[in-house]
Write a protein that holds these residues in place. Structure first.
Motif, short mmCIF file in Angstrom:
data_model
loop_
_atom_site.label_atom_id
_atom_site.label_comp_id
_atom_site.label_asym_id
_atom_site.label_seq_id
_atom_site.Cartn_x
_atom_site.Cartn_y
_atom_site.Cartn_z
N LYS A 1 0.85 -1.19 0.00
CA LYS A 1 0.00 0.00 0.00
C LYS A 1 0.89 1.24 0.00
O LYS A 1 2.13 1.14 0.04
N LEU A 2 0.28 2.40 -0.03
CA LEU A 2 1.05 3.65 -0.04
C LEU A 2 1.87 3.84 1.23
O LEU A 2 2.93 4.45 1.20
N ASN A 3 1.41 3.27 2.35
CA ASN A 3 2.16 3.43 3.60
C ASN A 3 3.30 2.42 3.72
O ASN A 3 4.02 2.41 4.71
N GLY A 4 3.46 1.53 2.72
CA GLY A 4 4.57 0.58 2.72
C GLY A 4 4.23 -0.79 3.28
O GLY A 4 5.03 -1.71 3.20
N LYS A 5 3.04 -0.94 3.87
CA LYS A 5 2.64 -2.23 4.44
C LYS A 5 2.22 -3.18 3.32
O LYS A 5 1.54 -2.77 2.37
N ALA A 6 2.60 -4.45 3.45
CA ALA A 6 2.26 -5.44 2.42
C ALA A 6 0.77 -5.77 2.49
O ALA A 6 0.27 -6.18 3.53
N LEU A 7 0.08 -5.57 1.38
CA LEU A 7 -1.33 -5.87 1.29
C LEU A 7 -1.53 -7.36 1.02
O LEU A 7 -2.30 -8.04 1.68
N TYR A 8 -0.81 -7.86 0.02
CA TYR A 8 -0.80 -9.29 -0.28
C TYR A 8 0.52 -9.62 -0.95
O TYR A 8 1.25 -8.74 -1.39
N THR A 9 0.83 -10.91 -1.01
CA THR A 9 2.07 -11.38 -1.62
C THR A 9 1.74 -12.47 -2.62
O THR A 9 1.04 -13.43 -2.29
#
Length: 103
Positions: A91-99
């Motif tokens: 996401k824009l904040n750098g957190k992984a949404l999915y892999t």
């Protein structure tokens, strides 16, 4: 998001002891979504490779390139391979949404 109706088994290699004997492997069972399809992707070295499945995990799972991932589909066919590419979508904040992991 997306549904995760499947599960995969991740076999992590054990650590070597003082005499270079491999220890017991760690086994993880993770919920995911598996799309069995043949496609061409670029692996981490930049080479084009043909993969047979795309596995999508929520977040960033504990999977490395030296792990073996096993998936058994509805017909009982087993696919057990090492990942060719591990591609987290952030996401824009750098957190992984999915892999997405390609086997």
């Amino acid at each position: 998001m997306f549904p995760t109706p499947h599960t995969v088994t991740v076999y992590k290699p054990g650590e070597d002891d003082f005499w270079s004997n491999a220890g017991d492997a760690v086994v993880l069972i993770i919920k995911c979504r598996v799309d069995e399809k043949t496609q061409v992707v670029k692996n981490r070295m930049g080479d084009e490779v043909v993969v047979g499945a795309e596995i999508m995990f929520r977040g960033l799972p504990d999977i490395d390139y030296d792990d073996k991932i096993e998936f058994i589909n509805e017909r009982g066919n087993s696919l057990k391979r090492e990942p060719e590419l591990i591609a987290p979508a952030r996401k824009l904040n750098g957190k992984a949404l999915y892999t997405s992991v390609y086997l």
